[in-house]
Design a protein around this motif. Structure first.
Motif, mmCIF file in Angstrom:
data_model
loop_
_atom_site.group_PDB
_atom_site.id
_atom_site.type_symbol
_atom_site.label_atom_id
_atom_site.label_comp_id
_atom_site.label_asym_id
_atom_site.label_seq_id
_atom_site.Cartn_x
_atom_site.Cartn_y
_atom_site.Cartn_z
ATOM 1 N N GLN A 33 -12.727 4.386 -11.717
ATOM 2 C CA GLN A 33 -11.977 4.664 -12.936
ATOM 3 C C GLN A 33 -10.659 5.389 -12.644
ATOM 4 O O GLN A 33 -9.636 5.124 -13.278
ATOM 5 N N GLU A 34 -10.690 6.262 -11.656
ATOM 6 C CA GLU A 34 -9.460 6.953 -11.260
ATOM 7 C C GLU A 34 -8.439 5.967 -10.711
ATOM 8 O O GLU A 34 -7.243 6.052 -11.029
ATOM 9 N N ARG A 35 -8.891 5.010 -9.905
ATOM 10 C CA ARG A 35 -7.982 4.016 -9.338
ATOM 11 C C ARG A 35 -7.428 3.096 -10.428
ATOM 12 O O ARG A 35 -6.244 2.749 -10.413
ATOM 13 N N ILE A 36 -8.287 2.689 -11.351
ATOM 14 C CA ILE A 36 -7.840 1.843 -12.466
ATOM 15 C C ILE A 36 -6.796 2.572 -13.303
ATOM 16 O O ILE A 36 -5.747 2.013 -13.659
ATOM 17 N N ALA A 37 -7.059 3.830 -13.607
ATOM 18 C CA ALA A 37 -6.116 4.619 -14.404
ATOM 19 C C ALA A 37 -4.777 4.757 -13.704
ATOM 20 O O ALA A 37 -3.710 4.681 -14.338
ATOM 21 N N ALA A 38 -4.814 4.934 -12.372
ATOM 22 C CA ALA A 38 -3.564 5.057 -11.618
ATOM 23 C C ALA A 38 -2.772 3.761 -11.673
ATOM 24 O O ALA A 38 -1.535 3.778 -11.812
ATOM 25 N N ALA A 39 -3.464 2.613 -11.574
ATOM 26 C CA ALA A 39 -2.784 1.327 -11.633
ATOM 27 C C ALA A 39 -2.189 1.078 -13.006
ATOM 28 O O ALA A 39 -1.075 0.551 -13.132
ATOM 29 N N VAL A 40 -2.904 1.462 -14.051
ATOM 30 C CA VAL A 40 -2.383 1.298 -15.414
ATOM 31 C C VAL A 40 -1.175 2.203 -15.631
ATOM 32 O O VAL A 40 -0.158 1.785 -16.195
ATOM 33 N N ALA A 41 -1.252 3.436 -15.149
ATOM 34 C CA ALA A 41 -0.133 4.367 -15.286
ATOM 35 C C ALA A 41 1.102 3.887 -14.537
ATOM 36 O O ALA A 41 2.235 4.219 -14.894
ATOM 37 N N ALA A 42 0.874 3.057 -13.504
ATOM 38 C CA ALA A 42 1.986 2.532 -12.699
ATOM 39 C C ALA A 42 2.524 1.214 -13.247
ATOM 40 O O ALA A 42 3.293 0.536 -12.564
ATOM 41 N N GLY A 43 2.120 0.850 -14.457
ATOM 42 C CA GLY A 43 2.685 -0.343 -15.086
ATOM 43 C C GLY A 43 1.720 -1.494 -15.262
ATOM 44 O O GLY A 43 2.112 -2.546 -15.779
ATOM 45 N N GLY A 44 0.468 -1.339 -14.859
ATOM 46 C CA GLY A 44 -0.499 -2.410 -14.995
ATOM 47 C C GLY A 44 -1.212 -2.401 -16.331
ATOM 48 O O GLY A 44 -1.038 -1.484 -17.146
ATOM 49 N N THR A 45 -2.023 -3.408 -16.541
ATOM 50 C CA THR A 45 -2.842 -3.496 -17.741
ATOM 51 C C THR A 45 -4.256 -3.921 -17.357
ATOM 52 O O THR A 45 -4.461 -4.602 -16.341
ATOM 53 N N VAL A 46 -5.214 -3.507 -18.167
ATOM 54 C CA VAL A 46 -6.593 -3.967 -17.990
ATOM 55 C C VAL A 46 -6.741 -5.288 -18.740
ATOM 56 O O VAL A 46 -6.562 -5.342 -19.952
ATOM 57 N N VAL A 47 -7.055 -6.340 -18.020
ATOM 58 C CA VAL A 47 -7.204 -7.669 -18.611
ATOM 59 C C VAL A 47 -8.623 -7.888 -19.118
ATOM 60 O O VAL A 47 -8.837 -8.455 -20.191
ATOM 61 N N ASP A 48 -9.611 -7.425 -18.330
ATOM 62 C CA ASP A 48 -11.012 -7.669 -18.681
ATOM 63 C C ASP A 48 -11.876 -6.616 -18.004
ATOM 64 O O ASP A 48 -11.883 -6.513 -16.779
ATOM 65 N N ASP A 49 -12.598 -5.827 -18.793
ATOM 66 C CA ASP A 49 -13.516 -4.841 -18.232
ATOM 67 C C ASP A 49 -14.945 -5.069 -18.700
ATOM 68 O O ASP A 49 -15.788 -4.171 -18.638
ATOM 69 N N GLU A 50 -15.231 -6.284 -19.137
ATOM 70 C CA GLU A 50 -16.557 -6.594 -19.669
ATOM 71 C C GLU A 50 -17.652 -6.435 -18.617
ATOM 72 O O GLU A 50 -18.786 -6.076 -18.937
ATOM 73 N N ALA A 51 -17.319 -6.695 -17.364
ATOM 74 C CA ALA A 51 -18.314 -6.614 -16.301
ATOM 75 C C ALA A 51 -18.280 -5.276 -15.565
ATOM 76 O O ALA A 51 -18.986 -5.109 -14.575
ATOM 77 N N ALA A 52 -17.468 -4.329 -16.033
ATOM 78 C CA ALA A 52 -17.402 -3.016 -15.380
ATOM 79 C C ALA A 52 -18.781 -2.347 -15.446
ATOM 80 O O ALA A 52 -19.527 -2.564 -16.396
ATOM 81 N N PRO A 53 -19.136 -1.574 -14.419
ATOM 82 C CA PRO A 53 -18.331 -1.145 -13.274
ATOM 83 C C PRO A 53 -18.339 -2.112 -12.088
ATOM 84 O O PRO A 53 -17.740 -1.812 -11.070
ATOM 85 N N ALA A 54 -19.042 -3.252 -12.215
ATOM 86 C CA ALA A 54 -19.086 -4.195 -11.089
ATOM 87 C C ALA A 54 -17.680 -4.664 -10.731
ATOM 88 O O ALA A 54 -17.296 -4.657 -9.563
ATOM 89 N N PHE A 55 -16.913 -5.085 -11.738
ATOM 90 C CA PHE A 55 -15.508 -5.403 -11.482
ATOM 91 C C PHE A 55 -14.709 -5.298 -12.773
ATOM 92 O O PHE A 55 -15.220 -5.546 -13.869
ATOM 93 N N THR A 56 -13.459 -4.911 -12.618
ATOM 94 C CA THR A 56 -12.505 -4.806 -13.720
ATOM 95 C C THR A 56 -11.256 -5.561 -13.317
ATOM 96 O O THR A 56 -10.716 -5.337 -12.229
ATOM 97 N N VAL A 57 -10.807 -6.470 -14.174
ATOM 98 C CA VAL A 57 -9.635 -7.291 -13.874
ATOM 99 C C VAL A 57 -8.392 -6.573 -14.368
ATOM 100 O O VAL A 57 -8.293 -6.190 -15.546
ATOM 101 N N LEU A 58 -7.421 -6.397 -13.485
ATOM 102 C CA LEU A 58 -6.138 -5.779 -13.812
ATOM 103 C C LEU A 58 -5.024 -6.786 -13.590
ATOM 104 O O LEU A 58 -5.181 -7.771 -12.869
ATOM 105 N N ALA A 59 -3.881 -6.515 -14.202
ATOM 106 C CA ALA A 59 -2.695 -7.342 -13.984
ATOM 107 C C ALA A 59 -1.480 -6.450 -13.831
ATOM 108 O O ALA A 59 -1.396 -5.386 -14.459
ATOM 109 N N ASP A 60 -0.535 -6.886 -12.994
ATOM 110 C CA ASP A 60 0.718 -6.146 -12.889
ATOM 111 C C ASP A 60 1.650 -6.559 -14.019
ATOM 112 O O ASP A 60 1.270 -7.343 -14.911
#
Length: 213
Positions: free
Chosen positions: A173-200
């Motif tokens: 979650q910390e890594r995901i938050a850092a990526a979002v803060a750096a300009g990314g978006t969460v595309v799909d977190d339905e399968a979290a915590p197994a995997f979360t899809v991000l996009a730049d």
């Protein structure tokens, strides 16, 4: 031979180690090359005595170690036992573990026909088509594993490659938050915590993956 699940690894109490995409992983902060070399020599002796050998990467400030039972392609009691021995050696050498620095990257390619593409990528990445095994191009110290995500055949241009970034479960979650803060978006977190899809910012995707289900 019995294999260990993510929960089994947690129960084993390996504070220095995390299970990622392929086996147990640890990073030890040696601070300098000479200390790292002494540590690796001690780990090598323990591995020889155990008859079970880890993958070890020695660099100037740290040593990375990975453990997996290759004969079953999973974590077994042999890996757990040797991980404990290596942690004890690190403590004896006054070398701290750095689990917060761990990550493992895999490549993924969408295709409707893995068997047609696999030999090409094996030859390109590993120099040998025999590296295409069980639907994957197996990785080594030079290149990450490449796996093929089977999809329906399609002609419309779309992103075909993406990265899987394996992170210790407690850091995802910390890594995901850092990526979002750096300009990314969460595309799909339905399968979290197994995997979360991000996009730049331009829509290129990657997955933050953990072994927690």
């Amino acid at each position: 031979m019995a294999t260990f699940t993510h929960q089994d690894v947690l129960t084993a109490g390996l504070t220095h180690w995390r299970d990622l995409a392929q086996g147990l992983h640890a990073r030890f902060g040696t601070g300098d090359f000479a200390a790292g070399l002494r540590f690796v020599e001690a780990v090598g002796q323990a591995a020889e005595e155990a008859g079970h050998h880890p993958d070890v990467t020695l660099t100037y400030p740290h040593v990375d170690i990975a453990l997996i039972s290759h004969d079953v392609g999973a974590i077994t009691e042999r890996d757990i036992d040797l991980a404990r021995q290596i942690s004890a050696i690190a403590t004896e050498h006054d070398i701290p573990a750095q689990p917060e620095a761990l990550a493992q990257v895999e490549l993924a390619l969408d295709t409707a026909d893995p068997s047609r593409l696999g030999p090409f990528w094996a030859a390109l990445l590993r120099g040998d088509t025999e590296a295409f095994q069980d639907g994957d191009v197996v990785g080594d110290a030079r290149v990450p594993l490449l796996w093929f995500q089977e999809t329906d055949a399609h002609e419309t241009p779309r992103q075909r490659f993406h990265l899987d970034v394996w992170i210790p479960a407690e850091l995802a979650q910390e890594r995901i938050a850092a990526a979002v803060a750096a300009g990314g978006t969460v595309v799909d977190d339905e399968a979290a915590p197994a995997f979360t899809v991000l996009a730049d910012a331009e829509g290129n995707r990657a997955c933050v993956c953990t072994t927690e289900r």
